[in-house]
Write a protein that holds these residues in place. Structure first.
Motif, PDB file in Angstrom:
ATOM      1  N   PHE A 225     -21.056 103.655  60.470  1.00  0.00           N
ATOM      2  CA  PHE A 225     -22.186 103.113  59.726  1.00  0.00           C
ATOM      3  C   PHE A 225     -22.387 103.940  58.465  1.00  0.00           C
ATOM      4  CE2 PHE A 225     -22.628 102.682  64.289  1.00  0.00           C
ATOM      5  CZ  PHE A 225     -22.635 101.300  64.411  1.00  0.00           C
ATOM      6  N   PRO A 226     -21.791 103.496  57.373  1.00  0.00           N
ATOM      7  CA  PRO A 226     -21.752 104.322  56.167  1.00  0.00           C
ATOM      8  C   PRO A 226     -23.098 104.384  55.457  1.00  0.00           C
ATOM      9  CG  PRO A 226     -20.785 102.171  55.740  1.00  0.00           C
ATOM     10  CD  PRO A 226     -21.091 102.212  57.204  1.00  0.00           C
ATOM     11  N   ASP A 227     -23.581 105.594  55.302  1.00  0.00           N
ATOM     12  CA  ASP A 227     -24.728 105.809  54.440  1.00  0.00           C
ATOM     13  C   ASP A 227     -24.209 105.752  53.000  1.00  0.00           C
ATOM     14  OD1 ASP A 227     -27.203 106.408  53.484  1.00  0.00           O
ATOM     15  OD2 ASP A 227     -27.514 108.157  54.751  1.00  0.00           O
ATOM     16  N   THR A 228     -24.986 106.199  52.052  1.00  0.00           N
ATOM     17  CA  THR A 228     -24.555 106.156  50.662  1.00  0.00           C
ATOM     18  C   THR A 228     -23.293 106.997  50.483  1.00  0.00           C
ATOM     19  OG1 THR A 228     -26.849 105.935  49.958  1.00  0.00           O
ATOM     20  CG2 THR A 228     -25.246 106.568  48.284  1.00  0.00           C
ATOM     21  N   LEU A 229     -22.215 106.346  49.998  1.00  0.00           N
ATOM     22  CA  LEU A 229     -20.929 107.000  49.840  1.00  0.00           C
ATOM     23  C   LEU A 229     -20.552 107.096  48.366  1.00  0.00           C
ATOM     24  CD1 LEU A 229     -18.888 105.263  52.699  1.00  0.00           C
ATOM     25  CD2 LEU A 229     -20.193 107.388  52.812  1.00  0.00           C
ATOM     26  N   LYS A 230     -19.730 108.080  48.056  1.00  0.00           N
ATOM     27  CA  LYS A 230     -19.229 108.257  46.697  1.00  0.00           C
ATOM     28  C   LYS A 230     -17.757 108.646  46.772  1.00  0.00           C
ATOM     29  CE  LYS A 230     -20.734 113.105  46.513  1.00  0.00           C
ATOM     30  NZ  LYS A 230     -21.497 114.125  45.747  1.00  0.00           N
ATOM     31  N   ASN A 231     -17.002 108.311  45.717  1.00  0.00           N
ATOM     32  CA  ASN A 231     -15.553 108.532  45.717  1.00  0.00           C
ATOM     33  C   ASN A 231     -15.203 109.905  45.149  1.00  0.00           C
ATOM     34  OD1 ASN A 231     -15.887 105.362  45.405  1.00  0.00           O
ATOM     35  ND2 ASN A 231     -13.879 105.751  46.319  1.00  0.00           N
ATOM     36  N   THR A 232     -15.515 110.953  45.922  1.00  0.00           N
ATOM     37  CA  THR A 232     -15.216 112.318  45.457  1.00  0.00           C
ATOM     38  C   THR A 232     -14.421 113.126  46.471  1.00  0.00           C
ATOM     39  OG1 THR A 232     -17.348 113.129  46.306  1.00  0.00           O
ATOM     40  CG2 THR A 232     -17.279 112.392  44.001  1.00  0.00           C
ATOM     41  N   GLY A 233     -14.044 112.536  47.610  1.00  0.00           N
ATOM     42  CA  GLY A 233     -13.285 113.274  48.616  1.00  0.00           C
ATOM     43  C   GLY A 233     -11.821 113.390  48.262  1.00  0.00           C
ATOM     44  N   THR A 234     -11.156 114.378  48.854  1.00  0.00           N
ATOM     45  CA  THR A 234      -9.733 114.598  48.619  1.00  0.00           C
ATOM     46  C   THR A 234      -9.019 114.858  49.941  1.00  0.00           C
ATOM     47  OG1 THR A 234     -10.036 116.986  48.296  1.00  0.00           O
ATOM     48  CG2 THR A 234     -10.131 115.575  46.328  1.00  0.00           C
ATOM     49  N   GLY A 235      -7.693 114.815  49.894  1.00  0.00           N
ATOM     50  CA  GLY A 235      -6.885 115.107  51.068  1.00  0.00           C
ATOM     51  C   GLY A 235      -5.463 115.450  50.666  1.00  0.00           C
ATOM     52  N   VAL A 236      -4.744 116.135  51.543  1.00  0.00           N
ATOM     53  CA  VAL A 236      -3.360 116.530  51.288  1.00  0.00           C
ATOM     54  C   VAL A 236      -2.557 116.344  52.569  1.00  0.00           C
ATOM     55  CG1 VAL A 236      -1.799 118.428  50.752  1.00  0.00           C
ATOM     56  CG2 VAL A 236      -3.915 118.191  49.478  1.00  0.00           C
ATOM     57  N   ASN A 237      -1.380 115.695  52.451  1.00  0.00           N
ATOM     58  CA  ASN A 237      -0.431 115.578  53.550  1.00  0.00           C
ATOM     59  C   ASN A 237       0.924 116.079  53.068  1.00  0.00           C
ATOM     60  OD1 ASN A 237      -2.356 114.112  55.170  1.00  0.00           O
ATOM     61  ND2 ASN A 237      -1.824 112.267  54.007  1.00  0.00           N
ATOM     62  N   TYR A 238       1.585 116.895  53.855  1.00  0.00           N
ATOM     63  CA  TYR A 238       2.944 117.297  53.517  1.00  0.00           C
ATOM     64  C   TYR A 238       3.691 117.599  54.808  1.00  0.00           C
ATOM     65  CZ  TYR A 238       0.914 122.008  53.991  1.00  0.00           C
ATOM     66  OH  TYR A 238       0.253 123.113  54.450  1.00  0.00           O
ATOM     67  N   GLY A 239       5.021 117.446  54.763  1.00  0.00           N
ATOM     68  CA  GLY A 239       5.767 117.681  55.983  1.00  0.00           C
ATOM     69  C   GLY A 239       7.261 117.515  55.824  1.00  0.00           C
ATOM     70  N   LEU A 240       7.943 117.730  56.937  1.00  0.00           N
ATOM     71  CA  LEU A 240       9.396 117.630  57.048  1.00  0.00           C
ATOM     72  C   LEU A 240       9.727 116.722  58.224  1.00  0.00           C
ATOM     73  CD1 LEU A 240      12.370 118.628  56.527  1.00  0.00           C
ATOM     74  CD2 LEU A 240      11.860 120.488  58.140  1.00  0.00           C
ATOM     75  N   GLU A 241      10.700 115.810  58.014  1.00  0.00           N
ATOM     76  CA  GLU A 241      11.110 114.866  59.057  1.00  0.00           C
ATOM     77  C   GLU A 241      12.617 114.951  59.268  1.00  0.00           C
ATOM     78  OE1 GLU A 241       7.677 111.734  57.566  1.00  0.00           O
ATOM     79  OE2 GLU A 241       9.808 111.215  57.391  1.00  0.00           O
ATOM     80  N   LEU A 242      13.028 114.858  60.533  1.00  0.00           N
ATOM     81  CA  LEU A 242      14.436 114.888  60.907  1.00  0.00           C
ATOM     82  C   LEU A 242      14.725 113.719  61.829  1.00  0.00           C
ATOM     83  CD1 LEU A 242      14.656 118.697  61.785  1.00  0.00           C
ATOM     84  CD2 LEU A 242      15.409 117.648  59.654  1.00  0.00           C
ATOM     85  N   THR A 243      15.843 113.039  61.585  1.00  0.00           N
ATOM     86  CA  THR A 243      16.260 111.923  62.435  1.00  0.00           C
ATOM     87  C   THR A 243      17.745 112.035  62.735  1.00  0.00           C
ATOM     88  OG1 THR A 243      14.601 110.414  61.501  1.00  0.00           O
ATOM     89  CG2 THR A 243      16.461 109.423  62.647  1.00  0.00           C
ATOM     90  N   LEU A 244      18.093 111.962  63.994  1.00  0.00           N
ATOM     91  CA  LEU A 244      19.485 111.843  64.417  1.00  0.00           C
ATOM     92  C   LEU A 244      19.587 110.579  65.241  1.00  0.00           C
ATOM     93  CD1 LEU A 244      22.374 112.955  64.637  1.00  0.00           C
ATOM     94  CD2 LEU A 244      21.658 114.169  66.702  1.00  0.00           C
ATOM     95  N   GLN A 245      20.429 109.646  64.791  1.00  0.00           N
ATOM     96  CA  GLN A 245      20.470 108.330  65.413  1.00  0.00           C
ATOM     97  C   GLN A 245      21.901 107.891  65.649  1.00  0.00           C
ATOM     98  OE1 GLN A 245      18.233 105.379  63.267  1.00  0.00           O
ATOM     99  NE2 GLN A 245      18.403 103.872  64.893  1.00  0.00           N
ATOM    100  N   LYS A 246      22.124 107.335  66.822  1.00  0.00           N
ATOM    101  CA  LYS A 246      23.371 106.638  67.143  1.00  0.00           C
ATOM    102  C   LYS A 246      23.003 105.170  67.340  1.00  0.00           C
ATOM    103  CE  LYS A 246      27.374 105.525  69.248  1.00  0.00           C
ATOM    104  NZ  LYS A 246      27.098 104.124  69.631  1.00  0.00           N
ATOM    105  N   PHE A 247      23.411 104.330  66.389  1.00  0.00           N
ATOM    106  CA  PHE A 247      23.046 102.926  66.454  1.00  0.00           C
ATOM    107  C   PHE A 247      23.725 102.249  67.649  1.00  0.00           C
ATOM    108  CE2 PHE A 247      22.441 103.930  61.946  1.00  0.00           C
ATOM    109  CZ  PHE A 247      21.147 103.433  61.758  1.00  0.00           C
ATOM    110  N   PHE A 248      23.059 101.220  68.145  1.00  0.00           N
ATOM    111  CA  PHE A 248      23.585 100.507  69.314  1.00  0.00           C
ATOM    112  C   PHE A 248      24.640  99.508  68.844  1.00  0.00           C
ATOM    113  CE2 PHE A 248      23.492  97.201  72.597  1.00  0.00           C
ATOM    114  CZ  PHE A 248      23.667  97.973  73.720  1.00  0.00           C
TER     115      PHE A 248
END
Length: 814
Positions: free
Chosen positions: A621-644
């Protein structure tokens, strides 16, 4: 007599060991203009190393008759186009129908050499980074996925789905609010049963993967044609029905009883139909009077259809649609024995229902060998409604000569809350592709959505004297306009560069993002290696119901505090490396960084941020909101796959990431989705038993960081009769790590004209009690006790199914 018995026995044995056959056919198209390719050689290599060969006709069509059932490599060779390789599975119950898109060569070559298979590549030629092909055939085998496309996608690196109760897609630490589902180029409402308004997930998907063709899933820096998302895009493709023969697929299982029929509409053309429907099996059991252990039975049904009409001069017209409806009643008032309720708050009866439907018309046409046009018009409706009745209860202790028996008595019941949210959307999409020579491709288009809102919500005040309206809006919901332009430059045979611009305007909030650049680069190096990178600016509207939340001023007039909220914005960047090995093995890694800004937060200093919304079953239930928030996402991904490709597959993914944000109080905190890591290991093996029978065994192990939570504000929780967390300590705690192991076994038999399959998906086979979260749960036996309980996730769940596919009628001649 002996001779007759011998003949009969030999005939019977020949029927048992004879290998069934089926037709394999398809169409080969230019990947960038969708123009049919004439004269391409198509080769299927059978198990005995013999080869079936044919060539595409003027319409790009090829066909093989009487192909033995099994799984075989398929290759396409052309002096003008790059070579293509993939695996094709042949079953007796349904024809194998393929649509294959291949890329034109930049330079002419004298010798044609078969190259490595290109499994896993996305269909969108503009994509260079953070994209994954959603292969229906591949992901259907994943243990624990329950036939749900969203749960299947949660196995990809960078995607987290460690919540047994819902199929929310958390991409790289972003809120599930950022996920956009598209069908035929159109954004569609949340395709989930029991979906809370504003969310993008739910317990059961409305989308049935049997109606899908291979699709694309984007996790970052997606091409310019995609917008209104700061997280991910699920670009779903509906497949056409079989235009040559009528076929039927039926399935009975724990999650639903479903049927699918497809076939030609006319013997004189290649027009086709595909119609399917599903209804919840648990509610069928309840209707038949079969007890299933709980009275809170989810009732749901869904369906989809597509009618495809080829037109003269290369045009194609499609009518399509999908939708579903769901209801559940959680009636605490009917409980007589004192126990902790497992389904909802223990102080009220809850009635909850949802509905979603979308339908449209799509027109596609190759204007020339180098120009392709697509346009779609659609309409959709999205509905959620609920009612809560509060219970005044007391304990009634009776004695029957022994231990006391404690029952619950309902003293009174009265309504305390009800709401209904309906959003109608009318959408249009237009795009045109054009190749300029062999090196340049441009694509331009426009997406437009017009909304109408009908939102009502009222709640009983804390004194219990009157109802207060929190939502009361009926009218236009504005227009969302998204133009885009993309350019692809094939610098060399091995290197591609893409650039694009996207823009976005939402009239209801008067929000504008005038220029959103997108860049991508891919280099196919020697030794089956690739380097790729991408970056882009993205923006997104807020959940539509949040714009119309209102309060009253001193004069009793409505005040819409958040009607002018702006877009949440995010800058994405990613860099990756890929290496393909022999026998279908692939290694891929990506690093990424995302900066989010202009995120809605409260005007008064607090920890609240829209960045944490979007999962679970609770609205906010949002009270009075303003567009001043920030955020950061960072990371590393690894995939090893043997296709069927033959009989075995393996998929191992590891994601290590961090996800932080700042609310209006300026304090950096963990987002609600910051588990820090997640890892999956999936594997499967099929064993051939003779020429007709196949046994499949698959497994999955998932580990992930626990969910974030904080400390309870006890006075506010008791007064509001729902959990209220201490603001300053938000997300300072973390539940223990999530762990789950799944096992899937199946048996398939290819009879002469039909395919039978029985499967058992053993979800959480070790019955691990992972923590889901906290719930408001006052203790009637001890009113002074802290009114909360720890809710655990799904325990051991065996999901069975039986599936049959067969030819209904002869249809058209091959």
């Amino acid at each position: 007599m002996k001779t007759i018995l011998t003949v009969f026995f030999c005939a019977f044995v020949s029927i048992l060991i004879a290998q069934p056959t089926q037709t394999v056919r398809g169409t080969v198209l230019d990947s960038e203009s969708d123009f049919p390719i004439f004269g391409a050689q198509v080769i299927i290599t059978l198990s005995d190393s013999s080869k079936l060969k044919t060539s595409t006709n003027d319409d790009g069509v090829f066909q093989f008759l009487d192909v033995p059932v099994g799984k075989y490599p398929l290759f396409i060779k052309s002096t003008i186009y790059e070579n293509y390789g993939a695996s094709v599975e042949v079953n007796s119950g349904r024809q194998t129908v393929l649509e294959i898109k291949i890329k034109e060569r930049i330079s002419e070559v004298e010798e044609v050499v078969i190259v490595a298979q290109k499994q896993g590549e996305v269909k969108n030629e503009m994509a260079t980074v953070s994209a994954q092909q959603f292969s229906v055939e591949e992901t259907e085998r994943y243990a624990g996925s329950r036939g749900d496309p969203a749960r299947m996608a949660s196995n990809f690196a960078g995607v987290q789905g460690a919540d047994d109760s819902r199929n929310d897609i958390v991409v790289r630490g972003n809120s599930p609010l950022g996920i956009v589902y598209k069908v035929e180029g159109i954004d569609i409402p949340n395709p989930s049963h029991f979906a809370i308004s504003g969310s993008s997930g739910g317990p059961v998907s409305i989308i049935n993967n049997k109606s899908l063709a291979n699709s694309d899933f984007f996790m970052s820096a997606f091409p310019a044609e995609y917008g209104n998302s700061v997280s991910g895009i699920f670009d779903l493709k509906l497949r056409n029905g079989n235009s040559k023969q009528h076929e039927f697929t039926g399935q009975f299982g724990f999650l639903g009883t479903e049927v699918l029929a497809e076939g030609p509409l006319s013997k004189k053309s290649n027009a086709s139909y595909l119609i399917m429907g599903r209804y919840s099996t648990l509610s069928l059991f309840q209707f038949m009077g079969i007890r299933i252990g709980t009275d809170a039975v989810p009732v749901y049904g869904d369906g989809a259809f597509k009618f495809n009409f080829p037109l003269k001069k290369g045009g194609q017209l499609s009518l399509w649609g999908m939708g579903g409806k769901s209801d559940i009643k959680i009636l605490i008032s009917e409980q007589t024995e004192y126990a902790t309720d497992l389904y909802g708050e223990g102080d009220r009866d809850q009635y909850f229902g949802t509905g979603m439907a979308v339908g449209g018309i799509t027109y596609k046409k190759s204007l020339s060998e180098r120009t392709f046009l697509t346009t779609t018009f659609s309409a959709s409706i999205d509905d959620q409604h609920s009612k809560h009745n509060y219970l005044i209860r007391s304990l009634d202790t009776t004695y029957n000569g022994g231990d006391p028996k404690v029952n619950i008595r309902v003293d009174s019941i009265y309504p305390i809350m009800g709401y209904s949210y309906k959003i109608a959307r009318y959408s249009g999409m237009f795009s045109i592709n054009h190749k300029i020579g062999k090196k340049h491709v441009i694509k331009a288009g426009l997406n437009a959505d017009f909304f109408t809102f009908n939102m009502t919500d009222s709640v009983l005040n804390t004194a219990g004297t009157e109802f207060i309206n929190r939502w009361d809006y009926k009218g236009q919901g504005g227009i969302l306009i998204q133009p885009f332009f993309q350019w692809k430059y094939r610098i060399t045979e091995k290197m591609d560069f893409t650039a694009g611009l996207h823009a976005q305007y939402y009239s209801f909030s008067n929000s504008l993002s005038p220029v959103e650049p997108r860049l991508g680069w891919k280099w196919n190096m020697k030794g089956n290696q690739k380097l790729f990178a991408g970056a882009g600016l993205h923006s997104q509207t807020q959940p539509y119901y949040t714009y119309t939340y209102h309060q009253f001023d001193a004069s009793g007039n409505k005040v819409y505090h958040n009607k002018n909220m702006g877009f949440t914005k995010s800058v994405h960047s990613a860099l990756g490396y890929e290496k393909n090995f022999k026998k279908g093995f692939q290694f891929k890694t990506e690093i990424y960084y995302q900066y989010l800004y202009e995120v809605p937060v409260t005007a008064q200093a607090s920890s609240f941020s829209m960045i944490n919304q979007g999962s679970g079953f609770a609205r906010f239930f949002p009270d009075t909101l303003k567009n001043t928030g920030t955020g950061v996402n960072y990371g590393l991904e690894l995939t090893l796959q043997k296709f069927f490709d033959k009989s075995f597959y393996i998929l191992t993914t590891v994601s290590i990431y961090d996800s932080k944000y700042k609310g209006s109080d300026g304090v950096e905190r963990n987002t609600s989705y910051n588990g820090l890591y997640t890892a999956n290991i999936l594997f499967g093996k099929e064993f051939k038993l003779g020429k007709k029978h196949t046994i499949g065994i698959g497994g999955k192990v998932t580990v992930a960081g626990g969910k974030r939570y904080g400390y309870i504000n006890l006075p506010e929780t008791s007064a509001q009769k729902e959990l209220i967390f201490s603001d300053s300590l938000f997300n300072t705690r973390q539940f223990k790590d999530y762990f789950r192991a799944d096992l899937k076994v199946s048996w398939k038999m290819n009879a002469k004209k039909s395919t039978h399959e029985i499967g058992l998906d053993l979800v959480n086979i070790l019955n691990t009690r992972n923590v889901l979260g906290l719930a408001y749960a006052p203790d009637l036996g001890n009113p002074s006790k802290e009114p909360l309980a720890e809710k655990t996730q799904l325990g051991f769940l065996p999901i069975f199914y039986y599936r049959i596919s067969f030819k209904l009628a002869s249809g058209k001649k091959e």
